[in-house]
Design a protein around this motif. Structure first.
Motif, PDB file in Angstrom:
ATOM      1  N   GLU A   1     -50.502 -61.569  -6.835  1.00  9.48           N
ATOM      2  CA  GLU A   1     -51.106 -60.943  -8.001  1.00  9.48           C
ATOM      3  C   GLU A   1     -52.512 -60.493  -7.616  1.00  9.48           C
ATOM      4  O   GLU A   1     -53.216 -61.189  -6.872  1.00  9.48           O
ATOM      5  CB  GLU A   1     -51.215 -61.933  -9.167  1.00  9.48           C
TER       6      GLU A   1
ATOM      7  N   SER B   1     -56.328 -58.864  -9.148  1.00  9.18           N
ATOM      8  CA  SER B   1     -57.094 -58.751 -10.381  1.00  9.18           C
ATOM      9  C   SER B   1     -58.421 -58.059 -10.124  1.00  9.18           C
ATOM     10  O   SER B   1     -58.933 -58.027  -9.001  1.00  9.18           O
ATOM     11  CB  SER B   1     -57.349 -60.142 -10.989  1.00  9.18           C
TER      12      SER B   1
ATOM     13  N   ASP C   1     -58.354 -57.544 -15.536  1.00 15.98           N
ATOM     14  CA  ASP C   1     -57.124 -56.774 -15.348  1.00 15.98           C
ATOM     15  C   ASP C   1     -56.323 -57.403 -14.217  1.00 15.98           C
ATOM     16  O   ASP C   1     -56.861 -57.610 -13.114  1.00 15.98           O
ATOM     17  CB  ASP C   1     -57.434 -55.317 -15.002  1.00 15.98           C
TER      18      ASP C   1
ATOM     19  N   ASP D   1     -52.751 -57.051 -12.019  1.00 11.89           N
ATOM     20  CA  ASP D   1     -51.587 -56.250 -11.659  1.00 11.89           C
ATOM     21  C   ASP D   1     -50.570 -57.127 -10.930  1.00 11.89           C
ATOM     22  O   ASP D   1     -50.922 -58.065 -10.218  1.00 11.89           O
ATOM     23  CB  ASP D   1     -51.989 -55.083 -10.750  1.00 11.89           C
ATOM     24  N   ASP D   2     -49.291 -56.772 -11.132  1.00 10.18           N
ATOM     25  CA  ASP D   2     -48.187 -57.465 -10.456  1.00 10.18           C
ATOM     26  C   ASP D   2     -48.181 -58.956 -10.767  1.00 10.18           C
ATOM     27  O   ASP D   2     -47.946 -59.796  -9.892  1.00 10.18           O
ATOM     28  CB  ASP D   2     -48.241 -57.241  -8.938  1.00 10.18           C
ATOM     29  N   ARG D   3     -48.408 -59.275 -12.019  1.00  7.19           N
ATOM     30  CA  ARG D   3     -48.404 -60.670 -12.443  1.00  7.19           C
ATOM     31  C   ARG D   3     -46.997 -61.240 -12.294  1.00  7.19           C
ATOM     32  O   ARG D   3     -46.003 -60.601 -12.653  1.00  7.19           O
ATOM     33  CB  ARG D   3     -48.867 -60.741 -13.899  1.00  7.19           C
TER      34      ARG D   3
ATOM     35  N   ASP E   1     -48.228 -56.090 -15.730  1.00  6.41           N
ATOM     36  CA  ASP E   1     -49.661 -55.832 -15.633  1.00  6.41           C
ATOM     37  C   ASP E   1     -50.291 -56.193 -16.975  1.00  6.41           C
ATOM     38  O   ASP E   1     -49.790 -55.784 -18.032  1.00  6.41           O
ATOM     39  CB  ASP E   1     -49.952 -54.366 -15.324  1.00  6.41           C
TER      40      ASP E   1
END
Length: 825
Positions: free
Chosen positions: A586, A588, A613, A615-617, A652
């Protein structure tokens, strides 16, 4: 946009006249007569002796006294009251999450906050949250494995810090500092129960420090805590089903009765912790610390009533309530050397080992397929089954080795020193799933493919023991992963007013690749009473070995055929057949800006606004079934799967929030002191995008509305704590008022929103002698409960779920009272 509710807005102004204690970061303990050897790592900065109020990022330091004033007997609950944006959701009927509750910071996940002990990385828990709770799909940190009796203070860095500390520190860092006295000791006895008369709580705790000659110390903590179960289930009315839900739930007179156990699990806890140090010379110190905790929990599943194909009339003619017994053993040990290279530079080399072992055991249950399996000679059924089983064990181990050096250099005649820090970290993570007893998971004795029929109902029966089917040999795993990291950190005052800092970190993870993260921070002091601060940072979280390797598969009958359903390991070939990619990190990007002010003497204020923010959590998908499409149907059929779910980087998110903390200490007439305290946290979570990592699975199917709702509204968007502490002579009165904002959930039914509630805690303490302190108090003294399910709960409300269970921040126990005696020596 983050907004206060009308209730929160109406009292937010009170924060301007309240306070939150902020203490200076302290040096390490020193032996009598020896030179002071300072700690290299102070949370949020590597500059020794930096005050928390001087930090470019918000740091809360919560002392032992403040933890005790919360009235809590466990560390997680005490932090929930004292720390602005810390959440510790209560769950019930949620398997292992009943004994290890998810701990979160700033509205993010349990695995997106890093936990340290004495500045060193702590290992995560073995349990993966797979039930419908906050943090589903994560394996966070077991906060309650550390007893309050061992804790000197807790430091909470509310800022992204992956560039400084590594993976997990997206939301921030919690550093738990252990007691280090070489002389003092204390004994604590505490007892209490809920207003309903259950939930009996007994705590016996001891702490004692000893000097090791003239050169060192050792501090020991022992604690035992026995917490009784609570039950807030209502009668099973079941109007919609005529008294049937997994068999008949009404009694023999067709009357509604309580069939469920909904509340806190019974828990017996034993802790032993140590912290120590020894000066080997004037410039070198040996340090060591660690501990062991063992916790046994007892919780329950759903009732199996008469007439269901999940029960056996010969064993349970009136039905049965399966019991789940859990045992959590947590062990850690750390040791190292630190010292001075010269007057300006210090070093630290150490290693930390930790192990979390979570064992599942079923009682008061049965494997129905085991009982009704036909004998090979066609002479009838076996007619017997164990009623208890070991369901399997999850084990997580972590070994971390660190080498750090920090100091200062003069880099200009008219400039402040440049503070530098460099370090290396090596880490090994290992994860095991140990299979349970054969009857805990199997379909009959041979785990065959021929349907086994219930003798009474004539319907096919289920595999595994009822309540919590065990882990089988197919799920057993023993995998490890290595990683290493290099970091550099710099900080200086460019002018008397302007502090700037920068950090960069490179990490390489086996199975997850490389990552570089960075951080810039600054603080400008206009005068002694007002300053502004801000940070911008990139961050990351590597997938846990738990998420990569976890699987739990159940055998069910679908359309007359035995198929497996459940969670498939992301690393398995089956996941690849569905187009599921290997888990990635992930990433951020975080921003924060804030101010610190002291407009009048003894009134301290801080305000910080942030955005994170990610992304790809990493999330766990919804169950994927054949109706999604022909390619999914083909993959399921090829692997004899009825449904499957996977861990995947598919979401995301954006988190925005505000933290306001303040303190105001007032000296009154007659020697009395009044301390006002407030901490306001506003958090807003938004799922910005859902994207599938598979070419055959649509994004909207992968992560549905129920899970999206839990991410966005499963934790309070508003939390406010107002406290008053009045001290006069030998008396102290502590009053805590905590507001938890509304939360929503939708698991197993329609969306339900539970409104915000105020909880009030009150205690009165008396210093009877120099050594003896007596306290009586109550938690949730006005006996506040969450909203009832109402019509939104449908059949679950009628089954006895009076209140919710998946997202409630403060539980369903209602009020409680206690008495406590502390003898210090």
């Amino acid at each position: 946009m983050v907004r206060l509710s009308p209730l929160a807005a109406s009292i937010a102004a009170l924060c301007l006249g309240a306070s939150f204690q902020v203490l200076a970061a302290e040096d390490a303990p020193q032996a009598t007569g020896q030179k002071k050897i300072e700690v290299i790592t102070t949370i949020g900065t590597r500059v020794s002796g930096r005050m928390a109020t001087e930090s470019p990022a918000p740091v809360d330091i919560i002392g032992e006294e403040q933890l005790a004033q919360s009235g809590a007997t466990e560390l997680g609950r005490a932090l929930q009251i004292a720390a602005p944006s810390f959440n510790f959701s209560s769950t019930t009927v949620s398997d292992g999450s009943d004994i290890i509750r998810p701990a979160t910071l700033r509205g993010l996940g349990p695995d997106q906050v890093l936990v340290l002990v004495n500045g060193k990385r702590r290992h995560q828990q073995a349990l993966v949250n797979t039930q419908e709770t906050v943090g589903k799909g994560s394996a966070g940190y077991d906060i309650n494995a550390i007893p309050l009796s061992a804790v000197k203070r807790v430091e909470v860095l509310r800022d992204g810090a992956a560039a400084q500390y590594g993976s997990d520190a997206i939301a921030g860092v919690i550093n738990i500092v252990l007691k280090d006295s070489s002389e003092a000791g204390s004994l604590r006895v505490e007892a209490g129960q809920t207003y309903e008369g259950d939930g009996e709580n007994l705590v016996l705790a001891a702490n004692k420090g000893f000097a090791l000659g003239d050169a060192g110390f050792i501090n020991l903590s022992l604690e035992y805590r026995d917490r009784g179960e609570t039950n807030r289930a209502g009668p099973a009315t079941l109007e919609l089903t005529g008294g049937n839900l997994i068999g008949k739930w009404w009694d023999e007179n067709d009357q509604s009765v309580v069939r469920l156990h909904i509340g806190d699990a019974e828990s017996k806890n034993l802790y032993a912790w140590v912290n120590g140090g020894y000066d080997l010379s004037d410039t070198t110190e040996l340090y060591f610390f660690g501990g062991y905790s063992s916790r046994d929990g007892e919780s329950a599943g759903f009732f199996r009533g008469p007439g269901s194909d999940r029960t056996i009339p010969e064993l349970y003619p009136e039905g049965f309530l399966p019991q789940l017994s859990t045992n959590v053993d947590d062990t850690s040990a750390a040791a190292g050397l630190r010292g001075d290279l010269n007057e300006d530079w210090k070093w630290d080399v150490g290693a930390v080992w930790g192990r979390s072992e979570f064992s599942f055991n079923s009682n008061n249950s049965a494997n129905v397929s085991w009982y009704y399996e036909p004998k090979p000679d066609n002479s009838g059924i076996y007619g017997e089954t164990p009623t208890s089983a070991h369901d399997g064990t999850l084990i997580f181990e972590q070994t971390t080795v660190n080498a750090d050096i920090n100091g200062s250099v003069d880099w200009g005649a008219n400039l402040e020193p440049l503070y530098l820090a460099f370090g290396l970290e090596l880490r090994q993570d290992a994860y095991q799933i140990v299979a349970g007893d054969p009857w805990s998971y199997s379909y009959g004795r041979n785990n065959g493919t021929t349907p086994i029929l219930h003798s009474d109902t004539g319907t096919p029966v289920m595999a595994g023991i009822q309540g919590f089917p065990g882990f089988g040999p197919k799920q057993a795993v023993d995998q490890d992963r290595s990683s290493y990291a290099l970091y550099a950190d710099a900080e200086t005052n460019l002018t008397d007013e302007l502090l700037v800092g920068a950090a960069v970190r490179y990490e390489h993870y086996q199975m997850a690749g490389d990552n570089v993260s960075g951080k810039l921070s600054s603080r400008y002091e206009f005068n002694d009473s007002f300053s502004i601060r801000g940070t911008v940072s990139s961050g990351f979280r590597a997938p846990g070995v738990q998420q990569i390797n976890y699987s739990q598969v159940l055998t069910n009958l679908v359309n007359g055929e035995l198929v497996e359903t459940g969670t498939v390991a992301n690393s398995s070939p089956v996941a690849a057949e569905f187009g599921i990619e290997n888990l990635d990190v992930e990433t951020s990007l975080s921003y924060s800006i804030g101010m610190v002010a002291e407009p009048i003497d003894d009134l301290k204020l801080s305000l910080d606004i942030f955005q994170i923010d990610i992304d790809d959590r990493i999330v766990i998908s919804d169950p994927l079934t054949a109706d999604i499409g022909p390619e999914v149907a083909a993959a399921l059929a090829a692997n004899r799967l009825g449904a499957a779910q996977f861990f995947t980087n598919s979401v995301d998110t954006r988190t925005r929030g505000l933290d306001l903390v303040a303190t105001y200490d007032i000296s009154l007439d007659h020697g009395a002191d009044l301390k006002l305290a407030a901490a306001l946290s506003l958090v807003d979570n938004e799922v910005k995008a859902i994207h599938s990592k598979s070419s055959i699975i649509p994004a909207e199917t992968l992560f549905g509305d129920v899970q999206k709702l839990r991410l966005e509204e499963g934790q309070p968007g508003e939390k406010l704590n107002l406290s008053v502490i009045y001290q006069l002579s030998d008396w102290e009165v502590a009053l805590n008022n905590t507001y938890y904002g509304e939360v929503s959930g939708q698991a197993f039914g329609s969306k339900k929103t539970w409104s915000g509630k105020w909880l009030t805690d009150l205690s009165v303490s008396y210093q009877a002698t120099d050594e003896l302190r007596l306290t009586i108090g109550g938690t949730n003294i006005f006996d506040v409960y969450p909203d009832k399910w109402g019509e939104e709960g449908d059949v679950y409300s009628q089954a006895g779920f009076t209140y919710g269970w998946e997202t409630l921040p403060f539980g369903i126990n209602g009020g409680a009272y206690y008495a406590k005696a502390v003898y210090s020596f």
